[in-house]
Design a protein around this motif. Sequence first.
Motif, PDB file in Angstrom:
ATOM      1  N   ALA A   1     -62.003 -26.974  66.504  1.00  0.00           N
ATOM      2  CA  ALA A   1     -61.031 -27.900  67.087  1.00  0.00           C
ATOM      3  C   ALA A   1     -61.714 -29.211  67.416  1.00  0.00           C
ATOM      4  O   ALA A   1     -62.924 -29.257  67.669  1.00  0.00           O
ATOM      5  N   GLU A   2     -60.936 -30.261  67.412  1.00  0.00           N
ATOM      6  CA  GLU A   2     -61.429 -31.591  67.743  1.00  0.00           C
ATOM      7  C   GLU A   2     -60.306 -32.362  68.433  1.00  0.00           C
ATOM      8  O   GLU A   2     -59.156 -32.319  67.998  1.00  0.00           O
ATOM      9  N   LYS A   3     -60.656 -33.036  69.535  1.00  0.00           N
ATOM     10  CA  LYS A   3     -59.665 -33.845  70.234  1.00  0.00           C
ATOM     11  C   LYS A   3     -59.246 -35.020  69.350  1.00  0.00           C
ATOM     12  O   LYS A   3     -60.091 -35.689  68.756  1.00  0.00           O
ATOM     13  N   LYS A   4     -57.919 -35.274  69.269  1.00  0.00           N
ATOM     14  CA  LYS A   4     -57.410 -36.336  68.394  1.00  0.00           C
ATOM     15  C   LYS A   4     -56.261 -37.073  69.064  1.00  0.00           C
ATOM     16  O   LYS A   4     -55.501 -36.495  69.847  1.00  0.00           O
ATOM     17  N   VAL A   5     -56.145 -38.346  68.717  1.00  0.00           N
ATOM     18  CA  VAL A   5     -54.956 -39.142  69.053  1.00  0.00           C
ATOM     19  C   VAL A   5     -54.401 -39.660  67.742  1.00  0.00           C
ATOM     20  O   VAL A   5     -55.120 -40.276  66.947  1.00  0.00           O
ATOM     21  N   ILE A   6     -53.131 -39.396  67.476  1.00  0.00           N
ATOM     22  CA  ILE A   6     -52.519 -39.870  66.237  1.00  0.00           C
ATOM     23  C   ILE A   6     -51.287 -40.699  66.578  1.00  0.00           C
ATOM     24  O   ILE A   6     -50.741 -40.630  67.681  1.00  0.00           O
ATOM     25  N   TYR A   7     -50.861 -41.478  65.595  1.00  0.00           N
ATOM     26  CA  TYR A   7     -49.714 -42.365  65.773  1.00  0.00           C
ATOM     27  C   TYR A   7     -48.707 -42.151  64.644  1.00  0.00           C
ATOM     28  O   TYR A   7     -49.074 -41.884  63.498  1.00  0.00           O
ATOM     29  N   LYS A  34     -58.583 -24.927  78.250  1.00  0.00           N
ATOM     30  CA  LYS A  34     -59.530 -23.840  77.987  1.00  0.00           C
ATOM     31  C   LYS A  34     -59.530 -23.428  76.513  1.00  0.00           C
ATOM     32  O   LYS A  34     -60.591 -23.193  75.924  1.00  0.00           O
ATOM     33  N   ILE A  35     -58.342 -23.327  75.912  1.00  0.00           N
ATOM     34  CA  ILE A  35     -58.274 -22.957  74.490  1.00  0.00           C
ATOM     35  C   ILE A  35     -58.949 -24.023  73.642  1.00  0.00           C
ATOM     36  O   ILE A  35     -59.727 -23.734  72.726  1.00  0.00           O
ATOM     37  N   SER A  36     -58.673 -25.285  73.958  1.00  0.00           N
ATOM     38  CA  SER A  36     -59.275 -26.395  73.212  1.00  0.00           C
ATOM     39  C   SER A  36     -60.798 -26.381  73.356  1.00  0.00           C
ATOM     40  O   SER A  36     -61.532 -26.520  72.371  1.00  0.00           O
ATOM     41  N   ALA A  37     -61.283 -26.200  74.569  1.00  0.00           N
ATOM     42  CA  ALA A  37     -62.733 -26.199  74.805  1.00  0.00           C
ATOM     43  C   ALA A  37     -63.418 -25.065  74.058  1.00  0.00           C
ATOM     44  O   ALA A  37     -64.489 -25.246  73.444  1.00  0.00           O
ATOM     45  N   ASN A  38     -62.824 -23.859  74.069  1.00  0.00           N
ATOM     46  CA  ASN A  38     -63.420 -22.706  73.390  1.00  0.00           C
ATOM     47  C   ASN A  38     -63.453 -22.906  71.880  1.00  0.00           C
ATOM     48  O   ASN A  38     -64.436 -22.550  71.215  1.00  0.00           O
ATOM     49  N   LEU A  39     -62.383 -23.491  71.324  1.00  0.00           N
ATOM     50  CA  LEU A  39     -62.355 -23.728  69.878  1.00  0.00           C
ATOM     51  C   LEU A  39     -63.325 -24.838  69.483  1.00  0.00           C
ATOM     52  O   LEU A  39     -63.918 -24.801  68.405  1.00  0.00           O
ATOM     53  N   GLN A  40     -63.485 -25.833  70.357  1.00  0.00           N
ATOM     54  CA  GLN A  40     -64.444 -26.901  70.070  1.00  0.00           C
ATOM     55  C   GLN A  40     -65.869 -26.352  69.993  1.00  0.00           C
ATOM     56  O   GLN A  40     -66.665 -26.771  69.148  1.00  0.00           O
ATOM     57  N   LYS A  41     -66.179 -25.408  70.881  1.00  0.00           N
ATOM     58  CA  LYS A  41     -67.518 -24.790  70.859  1.00  0.00           C
ATOM     59  C   LYS A  41     -67.773 -24.085  69.526  1.00  0.00           C
ATOM     60  O   LYS A  41     -68.899 -24.035  69.038  1.00  0.00           O
ATOM     61  N   LYS A  42     -66.717 -23.527  68.933  1.00  0.00           N
ATOM     62  CA  LYS A  42     -66.845 -22.814  67.662  1.00  0.00           C
ATOM     63  C   LYS A  42     -66.720 -23.754  66.462  1.00  0.00           C
ATOM     64  O   LYS A  42     -66.788 -23.308  65.315  1.00  0.00           O
ATOM     65  N   GLY A  43     -66.502 -25.041  66.724  1.00  0.00           N
ATOM     66  CA  GLY A  43     -66.336 -26.000  65.628  1.00  0.00           C
ATOM     67  C   GLY A  43     -64.983 -25.905  64.954  1.00  0.00           C
ATOM     68  O   GLY A  43     -64.823 -26.332  63.805  1.00  0.00           O
ATOM     69  N   SER A  67     -49.473 -39.616  70.009  1.00  0.00           N
ATOM     70  CA  SER A  67     -49.569 -38.202  70.388  1.00  0.00           C
ATOM     71  C   SER A  67     -51.034 -37.852  70.608  1.00  0.00           C
ATOM     72  O   SER A  67     -51.894 -38.163  69.779  1.00  0.00           O
ATOM     73  N   GLU A  68     -51.299 -37.189  71.713  1.00  0.00           N
ATOM     74  CA  GLU A  68     -52.660 -36.782  72.042  1.00  0.00           C
ATOM     75  C   GLU A  68     -52.736 -35.263  72.015  1.00  0.00           C
ATOM     76  O   GLU A  68     -51.914 -34.582  72.627  1.00  0.00           O
ATOM     77  N   GLY A  69     -53.690 -34.734  71.269  1.00  0.00           N
ATOM     78  CA  GLY A  69     -53.772 -33.282  71.175  1.00  0.00           C
ATOM     79  C   GLY A  69     -55.048 -32.825  70.495  1.00  0.00           C
ATOM     80  O   GLY A  69     -56.102 -33.455  70.607  1.00  0.00           O
ATOM     81  N   ASP A  70     -54.945 -31.718  69.766  1.00  0.00           N
ATOM     82  CA  ASP A  70     -56.102 -31.119  69.105  1.00  0.00           C
ATOM     83  C   ASP A  70     -55.840 -31.006  67.613  1.00  0.00           C
ATOM     84  O   ASP A  70     -54.722 -30.690  67.180  1.00  0.00           O
ATOM     85  N   GLU A  71     -56.891 -31.257  66.835  1.00  0.00           N
ATOM     86  CA  GLU A  71     -56.831 -30.955  65.408  1.00  0.00           C
ATOM     87  C   GLU A  71     -57.517 -29.606  65.220  1.00  0.00           C
ATOM     88  O   GLU A  71     -58.726 -29.469  65.400  1.00  0.00           O
ATOM     89  N   ILE A  72     -56.726 -28.598  64.894  1.00  0.00           N
ATOM     90  CA  ILE A  72     -57.194 -27.213  64.811  1.00  0.00           C
ATOM     91  C   ILE A  72     -57.517 -26.858  63.362  1.00  0.00           C
ATOM     92  O   ILE A  72     -56.772 -27.231  62.435  1.00  0.00           O
ATOM     93  N   LYS A 132     -56.326 -28.295  58.155  1.00  0.00           N
ATOM     94  CA  LYS A 132     -56.360 -28.944  59.458  1.00  0.00           C
ATOM     95  C   LYS A 132     -54.927 -29.118  59.958  1.00  0.00           C
ATOM     96  O   LYS A 132     -54.051 -29.574  59.225  1.00  0.00           O
ATOM     97  N   VAL A 133     -54.723 -28.782  61.216  1.00  0.00           N
ATOM     98  CA  VAL A 133     -53.395 -28.870  61.826  1.00  0.00           C
ATOM     99  C   VAL A 133     -53.503 -29.630  63.137  1.00  0.00           C
ATOM    100  O   VAL A 133     -54.341 -29.281  63.988  1.00  0.00           O
TER     101      VAL A 133
END
Length: 837
Positions: free
Chosen positions: A427-433, A416-425, A230-235, A250-251
Motif C-alpha cells: 500500500a502507498e498513501k495517494k492523493v488523486i484528482y 492501522k490497515i494502511s500502516a500494516n499494508l505499507q510495511k509489507k509494500g 480524493s485522499e486514500g491508499d493505492e493498494i 493497483k487499486v
Amino acid sequence: MKKRQMAKDRRQIEKRWQDYWDEIKLFEPDLKNPKHKYYCLMMFPYPSAALHIGHMRNYILGDAFARYKITQGFNLLTPMGWDAFGLPAENAAIKNNIHPAESTAENIATMKKQLCQWGVGYAWSKEINSSFPEYYKWTQWLFLQLYKNGLAYRKKAEVNFCPSCQTVLANEQVIEGKCERCGTIIEQKYLKQWFLKITAYAPKLLNDLDLLNRWPERVKTMQRNWIGRSEGDEITFTVNSSNQKPKFVKVFTTRSDTLFGCTYLALSIKHAIITNYKLQITNYKKVEGYIKQVKARNVSKYNNPDKEKTGIEIKGIKAINPVNNEQIPIWITDYVLMEYGTGAIMAVPAHDQRDLEFAQKYNLPIKKVIQPTVNSQQSTVNSLPRTENRQAYEEEGILVNSGEYNGLNSQEAKKKISANLQKKGLAEKKVIYRLRDWLISRQRYWGSPIPIIYCPKCGTLPVSEKDLPVLLPKDTEFKPRGESPLKRNKNFLRIACPKCKGAAEREIDTMDTFIDSSWYYLRYLSPEDKNKAFDSKLANQWLPVDQYIGGVEHAILHLLYSRFITKFLYDLKLVNFQEPFLSLFTQGMVIKDGLKMSKSKGNVIYPDALIEKYGADAVRLYILFIAPPDKDVEWNSKGVEGMWRFLKKVEKITKGERGKGKGEREEKRTEKDLRRKIHQTIKKVNEDMERLHFNTAISSIMELVNQASSYKPQATSLKEKSETCSLQLEACKTILLLLAPFAPHFCEELWQNTLKNKESVFKHSRLKHNPQFIEQEIVLLIVQVNGKLRAKIETERNIEEKKLRKIILNDERLKKWLSKPIKKFISVPNRIVNIVI
C-alpha cells in the motif's frame, strides 16, 4: 402618427445622450492613476449572431453596476471585446456560406450597435478582438511559455469527438455525454492531440477556492467537484497466474476499512491486464467481444451512472486480497473508467451501491464488514434476505468480519490497515484528482494556429517568438471534415525547418477558443502593445478584476481555465496575484416558453421592437426589475409597458405635476414622512446596489415616487414656501440620481434639461443618507411593572423622562398596577420602561 413621432423623439434623445457620454469620456479610465480604481468586467461575447433579451439582461446588469460605481467617484475600467474565434462564430459563418472573418466582422458591428442603442457604456478605446493577429500573436506566445515550461505536450489519447462539429472536445465541454455547443452525442476516438497540464495546478486550484469569499458558493462547489480531490491508499492486489510470474493490479481507495469486504476486482475495459494476460485468459474471445460491444455504445450511455451495469469475468486468473489472502475473481465492467484512479476498483458490494447492484445481477458474494454505530436507523444488506437487498451501507461505522480489526471504528481501522499494508509494500498513501489535462487541439479552421513545426530530422520544434504570429491563412476552404482544413492549404502546411532548413510541416490543428478567453482580461490594459502580451505594471495595479459578471454556464470551462493561466503567469513572475477575479456575479437565464432563451430553440425575443415602442430605458428597467438578477426569469414583453408608465410618472413629478394636497394638520407629518422616505430610499438603494439586488432597489425608488407624487403641501408663509420647494426639489433630484444607473437616458434628460443642471447626472456625487432623518418620530415603548409586561404605548422619540412619567401614570391600563408607591423608574430610551413598586 403621434406615437411614431414620440418614438422618433425618444430615439433622438437617447442618441444625443449616448453621444454626450462619449464626448465627455464617461467610461474612459485614467490607467496611469490607479488610485481609487475599480475594474468591472463583463464576460466578452461570441460574435455569432445578434443579441437577444437573454444577452441584454447580462450586459444591462453590468452597465447599471458600472454607472453606480462612476457615481461613487471610482476611476472605472469597464472594457469590452469579442471572443471571436471558435465554433459559435465559425458555425454561423458556415450556415450563411460566408468566410468567418467577414461573418464575425458583420456580427460584431451589429452587436456593438445594439449595445450602444441600449445605453451600455464601455471603454471602447480598450476594445479587443481575439481573431485579430495582434491578439492571437500573444495567445500563441502564451502557448509557447506553457510548452517551454513542460505544461503543453502532445500525446495519443482517447478523446471526445463531436460528429456534428467535426472536432475533438475537452472533457469540460462534454455535458452528460453530449457536445456542450450543439448537443450532439459524442464519440470516442484515439488521436494524437495537444494538451495543457492543468493537473499540475490541481492542488492550487482547489485550495485557493477558499480565498474566493466573494464568489457564489455553487460555483465554488462545482469547481471543487470537478477538480475532485480524493485522499486514500493505492493498494496492490497480486494476480495469481500459474503460467507466468505474479503481477499486480493497483487499486485506489478512500475506504481501506472495507478491504475485508472486497469480493471481486472490477476493471475498466481499457485496463492493461487484459492484453498482458492474453494467453492466460481462458475466455479471451468472449472478453474481447464484450469490449467491442461496450465501445460500440454511445458515450452518453457509457458514462451514465444510472444505466444498468454490465461486465464479464476474466477466467484463468484471480486476484489476491492483501488483507486476508483470499482469491477473488477479476471482472471487466462498463462502470469503471480508466480516466480516474488506476482504472481498477476493489468491489465491496455490501458498502458501495454500484458494486451491490452489479453483485446482485451476477450473483457475486456480498460480505458485510461495517456495522452502523448505535442508534443508526439504516438497515444493511446483511440484515435482509438477498432478494430484498436494495441499499448498501456506505457510511462509516464499526468493523465486523475483519479479523484483528474487529471493533475498531472506520477511522482507526483505515490508519492501522494502511500502516500494516505499507510495511509489507502492498500500500502507498495517494492523493488523486478527478481533473484531467486540458485538451486544446481543434480540427477546425477558425482558431489560433498552434505554433509548432514538425521536422523528420529535428523532431517537434516550437516556432520562434520573433516569428509570431503564425498567421491563419484566409484562402482556405474551411468547412469541417473531421481533420483540420489547414491540412489542405499547402502554402500554410509546408515550411523550412528552422534548424536544418529541410522540408518540414506546421501543426495543422488550431487552439480551443477557451485559450483566447483565459487571459483577455489582461490585454484590455494595453490592447495596442506590440512588444508584449500585457503590461505587467498596469496589470499589477489594476487586477485582480474587482467585479466579474457572466453566466454560470462558465463555472467550469472559462473560470477554471482563467484561474489556471493566472497562476501560471504568477509562477513566471509576470503578475503578482494568483486569482484573476475577486468578486464573481452569475446572472440567471431568461426563460421563454419554459426553456432557456436560445436561437436554436426558436424562442428568442429581440429587444429592437420593444425599444422602438417604449424606449431603451423602459426595457432596461423591466429587465432589472422582474426578478433577482441571479435567478432565472420567465419573459413577458407586456411588462415593459408598466415601466414606461412609471417613467412617465417620474417625468410628471420632475415637471411639477403632482396630486392633490391634504389638510393643514397632516401637512407637517407628510413633509417629515417624505424627508424620511427620501433618506430611507437612499440607504436601501445604496445597500442593494452593492449586492447587485437591482430589483429591490428599483422597487424602493418606486415607493419614493409614489409618496412624492401625492405630496403637495399648502404652504402659507414665504419661509414655508421656500422649504416646500426645497423638499420637492430634493425628492426629484434623489429619484433621478438613484434611478440613473437603470434608466440613464431618461434621467440625464430630466437632470440637465428640466432641472437645468450643467453636468452629467453621473458626475454628481453619490447620495448618502442622513441617519437623523431615517429615525421614526414615534416609537413603541414597552412598559413593565416589576419585570412583567403591562402595556405598550406610543411616544415621541427621545421624550423627556418627566414627560414620559406623566404619560405612564395617566395611562388607564397601568393605573391598577401602580396603586403602590414607585420605588424605581428605570428607562431605556425609546425601548423599555421598568417600574419597581
